[in-house]
Design a protein around this motif. Structure first.
Motif, mmCIF file in Angstrom:
data_model
loop_
_atom_site.group_PDB
_atom_site.id
_atom_site.type_symbol
_atom_site.label_atom_id
_atom_site.label_comp_id
_atom_site.label_asym_id
_atom_site.label_seq_id
_atom_site.Cartn_x
_atom_site.Cartn_y
_atom_site.Cartn_z
ATOM 1 N N LEU A 425 -4.795 -33.114 10.031
ATOM 2 C CA LEU A 425 -5.404 -31.782 10.145
ATOM 3 C C LEU A 425 -5.997 -31.320 8.826
ATOM 4 N N ASP A 426 -5.364 -31.693 7.726
ATOM 5 C CA ASP A 426 -5.919 -31.362 6.407
ATOM 6 C C ASP A 426 -7.306 -31.997 6.246
ATOM 7 N N LYS A 427 -7.412 -33.267 6.617
ATOM 8 C CA LYS A 427 -8.691 -33.964 6.541
ATOM 9 C C LYS A 427 -9.710 -33.346 7.502
ATOM 10 N N TRP A 428 -9.250 -32.964 8.690
ATOM 11 C CA TRP A 428 -10.131 -32.361 9.697
ATOM 12 C C TRP A 428 -10.698 -31.037 9.203
ATOM 13 N N ILE A 429 -9.835 -30.197 8.595
ATOM 14 C CA ILE A 429 -10.282 -28.895 8.079
ATOM 15 C C ILE A 429 -11.321 -29.091 6.974
ATOM 16 N N ARG A 430 -11.071 -30.021 6.060
ATOM 17 C CA ARG A 430 -12.013 -30.249 4.960
ATOM 18 C C ARG A 430 -13.368 -30.732 5.487
ATOM 19 N N GLU A 431 -13.336 -31.568 6.527
ATOM 20 C CA GLU A 431 -14.587 -32.036 7.122
ATOM 21 C C GLU A 431 -15.324 -30.880 7.790
ATOM 22 N N LYS A 432 -14.589 -30.022 8.497
ATOM 23 C CA LYS A 432 -15.198 -28.875 9.162
ATOM 24 C C LYS A 432 -15.805 -27.904 8.151
ATOM 25 N N GLN A 433 -15.142 -27.769 7.013
ATOM 26 C CA GLN A 433 -15.689 -26.905 5.960
ATOM 27 C C GLN A 433 -17.094 -27.337 5.562
ATOM 28 N N ARG A 434 -17.271 -28.672 5.442
ATOM 29 C CA ARG A 434 -18.558 -29.197 4.974
ATOM 30 C C ARG A 434 -19.676 -28.980 5.993
ATOM 31 N N THR A 435 -19.308 -28.876 7.269
ATOM 32 C CA THR A 435 -20.332 -28.800 8.317
ATOM 33 C C THR A 435 -20.438 -27.420 8.952
ATOM 34 N N THR A 436 -19.688 -26.449 8.421
ATOM 35 C CA THR A 436 -19.678 -25.101 8.997
ATOM 36 C C THR A 436 -20.239 -24.100 7.999
ATOM 37 N N TYR A 437 -21.105 -23.219 8.496
ATOM 38 C CA TYR A 437 -21.657 -22.165 7.642
ATOM 39 C C TYR A 437 -20.549 -21.188 7.261
ATOM 40 N N VAL A 438 -20.404 -20.935 5.944
ATOM 41 C CA VAL A 438 -19.405 -19.995 5.451
ATOM 42 C C VAL A 438 -20.050 -19.083 4.411
ATOM 43 N N ARG A 439 -19.857 -17.800 4.597
ATOM 44 C CA ARG A 439 -20.324 -16.846 3.581
ATOM 45 C C ARG A 439 -19.183 -15.868 3.302
ATOM 46 N N ILE A 440 -18.900 -15.669 2.002
ATOM 47 C CA ILE A 440 -17.818 -14.774 1.599
ATOM 48 C C ILE A 440 -18.395 -13.648 0.744
ATOM 49 N N ASN A 441 -18.045 -12.426 1.082
ATOM 50 C CA ASN A 441 -18.418 -11.284 0.262
ATOM 51 C C ASN A 441 -17.901 -11.530 -1.155
ATOM 52 N N PRO A 442 -18.779 -11.534 -2.173
ATOM 53 C CA PRO A 442 -18.356 -11.858 -3.553
ATOM 54 C C PRO A 442 -17.145 -11.067 -4.021
ATOM 55 N N GLN A 443 -17.016 -9.821 -3.535
ATOM 56 C CA GLN A 443 -15.872 -9.006 -3.956
ATOM 57 C C GLN A 443 -14.556 -9.564 -3.420
ATOM 58 N N TRP A 444 -14.655 -10.456 -2.415
ATOM 59 C CA TRP A 444 -13.444 -10.998 -1.803
ATOM 60 C C TRP A 444 -13.166 -12.433 -2.250
ATOM 61 N N VAL A 445 -13.890 -12.889 -3.255
ATOM 62 C CA VAL A 445 -13.588 -14.191 -3.851
ATOM 63 C C VAL A 445 -12.710 -13.985 -5.078
ATOM 64 N N GLY A 446 -13.199 -13.151 -6.014
ATOM 65 C CA GLY A 446 -12.420 -12.809 -7.194
ATOM 66 C C GLY A 446 -11.856 -14.039 -7.883
ATOM 67 N N ASP A 447 -10.567 -13.993 -8.187
ATOM 68 C CA ASP A 447 -9.894 -15.126 -8.833
ATOM 69 C C ASP A 447 -9.017 -15.882 -7.829
ATOM 70 N N CYS A 448 -9.414 -15.846 -6.568
ATOM 71 C CA CYS A 448 -8.624 -16.513 -5.537
ATOM 72 C C CYS A 448 -8.598 -18.024 -5.761
ATOM 73 N N GLU A 449 -7.414 -18.604 -5.650
ATOM 74 C CA GLU A 449 -7.261 -20.055 -5.662
ATOM 75 C C GLU A 449 -6.924 -20.483 -4.238
ATOM 76 N N PHE A 450 -7.964 -20.857 -3.480
ATOM 77 C CA PHE A 450 -7.782 -21.175 -2.074
ATOM 78 C C PHE A 450 -7.101 -22.533 -1.898
ATOM 79 N N GLN A 451 -6.385 -22.671 -0.816
ATOM 80 C CA GLN A 451 -5.782 -23.958 -0.474
ATOM 81 C C GLN A 451 -6.866 -25.010 -0.257
ATOM 82 N N TYR A 452 -7.992 -24.576 0.308
ATOM 83 C CA TYR A 452 -9.142 -25.451 0.557
ATOM 84 C C TYR A 452 -10.337 -24.899 -0.226
ATOM 85 N N PRO A 453 -10.573 -25.405 -1.425
ATOM 86 C CA PRO A 453 -11.629 -24.848 -2.284
ATOM 87 C C PRO A 453 -13.021 -24.924 -1.676
ATOM 88 N N GLY A 454 -13.227 -25.750 -0.664
ATOM 89 C CA GLY A 454 -14.554 -25.944 -0.092
ATOM 90 C C GLY A 454 -15.165 -24.732 0.566
#
Length: 460
Positions: A425-454
């Protein structure tokens, strides 16, 4: 079973989280904070997730949005694969969560006060969250259903692991039970029925309300606090005799006839109908058992126990033919431990219990018993809240020990399979990250250290 002190500590922490999150959700202007594919994650979604009361390690405004984003990936895949969740599954999960919160808060009113919402509003909010959680759980299961592990893989995985690093298997026991309910005096049954008829007359004459009498006299501790009111339930969720009468009600102003269930005697009032579910009020009264009848039941069981010890018949035969407990009777006396797998939501049945999983009265007896020993008769309260007299036999005791492949293969196999599933599932999530459109409001990134940096796309 949790220790009382631990329970209240958890309750206070959870309810504090519920209170803070609920206030935050009502005082904020909503905004889109993440977009995953064509699904938006709102700030209110984060606040609602915080209101679930889960302990979060790290900044919740980093952890929760990522958790919701991962959930969106699974839900999107579930839509593609036509994975569906039934309304009954969702309703059961909502009921379980609401009941847990009500017990923590000590009453429905306290929970409504903490959340700043009525119970029906809380239920409505929970429904979507629980549907998404169950859909995610089912999709994870579907993705990993074909993952198997062989005995060779299990042996290899634990081959070089030091003994002090192996999983510790706690002491477990297998217990057989034979139960008798003490004889109920007809005069006591008549007394309870007379009380219920009196309640009905007082309600229909307008002297008082059903809710007021339920709070004062009902012996169902959960619903009594809510004036006898139960959550929406389907027919299969209720005792058959109780359901038959409940489903005959059409007028919310009427009170049912007296109905006997496995829990005792009831009168019922309809509150509302929603599809194939009913919201009901009820008052439960239980006839009292005379001390002399308890003594007689204990003596009868001690006589049966002595016949077992002298070889007249086996405990298993006695339980099958003489026990009043239908669950263990159908299993030749053997008690069954039913637990829920948090990862899959499936119920797992086993004959093995940890000591903390046994009913308190049974655990006290088992503690000092030898394998094969039959206890003296004692009293305990069954799952329906009724007093019963029982004898038990300790069938087996497996002492606490570091797990071994020969003795605990299934447990070790499950550990290895779980690791394989998580890796997949870890590999599946990372693959989905690469093929899925993601946009994050810059104010909600901050200094977050995400489990999945992608999630944060690097600019070229």
């Amino acid at each position: 079973m949790r220790l009382l002190k631990s329970f209240y500590t958890i309750a206070l922490v959870s309810l504090a989280a519920v209170d803070v999150a609920a206030q935050s959700a009502t005082n904020v202007v909503d905004e889109v904070i993440w977009v995953v594919g064509d699904e938006a994650i709102l700030r209110s979604d984060v606040e609602k997730a915080r209101a679930m009361g889960d302990r979060i390690q790290g900044n919740p405004y980093c952890v929760i949005p990522e958790r919701l984003a991962i959930q969106k990936l699974f839900i999107h895949q579930a839509q593609i694969d036509s994975v569906e969740v039934t309304d009954d599954q969702v309703s059961q999960l909502v009921d379980e969560q609401l009941n847990e919160w009500i017990q923590m808060a000590t009453s429905k009113e306290k929970l409504e006060e903490y959340r700043g919402m009525s119970l029906s509003q809380i239920r409505e909010e929970l429904t979507d969250q629980m549907r998404d959680m169950q859909l995610t759980r089912m999709m994870r299961k579907k993705l990993t259903d074909d993952i198997k592990v062989t005995p060779a893989e299990v042996r290899y995985y634990f081959r070089d692991m030091p003994d002090d690093s192996l999983p510790l298997i706690p002491t477990q026991v297998e217990v057989e039970m034979l139960a008798n309910h003490p004889r109920m005096q007809q005069a006591e049954i008549d007394r309870v029925k007379a009380e219920l008829r009196d309640y009905t007359e007082r309600i229909t004459s307008g002297q008082t309300t059903f809710s007021a009498l339920a709070k004062l006299f009902s012996e169902d501790p959960v619903s009594a606090r809510q004036g006898g009111e139960m959550d929406y339930m389907g027919r299969m969720d209720l005792d058959p005799a109780f359901a038959a009468v409940a489903w005959s009600l059409n007028d919310p102003k009427k009170v049912s006839k007296i109905v006997e269930s496995q829990y005792g005697y009831h009168i019922i009032q309809l509150v509302d109908k929603r599809g194939d579910k009913l919201k009901l009020r009820h008052i439960l009264r239980r006839p009292r058992v005379e001390d002399a009848d308890v003594t007689a039941a204990l003596a009868r069981l001690d006589s049966i126990a002595e016949d077992i010890r002298t070889g007249v018949f086996t405990f298993e035969d006695a339980a099958t033919n003489l026990s009043d407990d239908k669950d263990t009777r159908a299993n030749r006396g053997l008690m069954t431990n039913v637990t829920r797998d948090e990862a899959t939501g499936e119920y797992i049945r086993t004959s093995r219990f940890r000591m903390s999983e046994l009913p308190t009265e049974v655990a006290r007896k088992v503690e000092t018993m030898e394998i094969g020993e039959v206890s003296k008769a004692f009293t305990m309260v069954d799952k329906n809240g009724k007093e019963q007299c029982v004898i038990i036999k300790l069938k087996n005791r497996i002492m606490a020990h570091p797990a071994t492949v020969t003795e605990d293969y299934q447990i070790l196999s499950n550990i290895v399979r779980e690791r394989r599933c998580e890796e997949f599932l870890d590999k599946w999530i990372r693959e989905k990250q690469r093929t899925t459109y993601v946009r994050i409001n810059p104010q909600w990134v901050g200094d977050c250290e995400f489990q999945y940096p992608g999630w944060v796309k690097k600019e070229n």
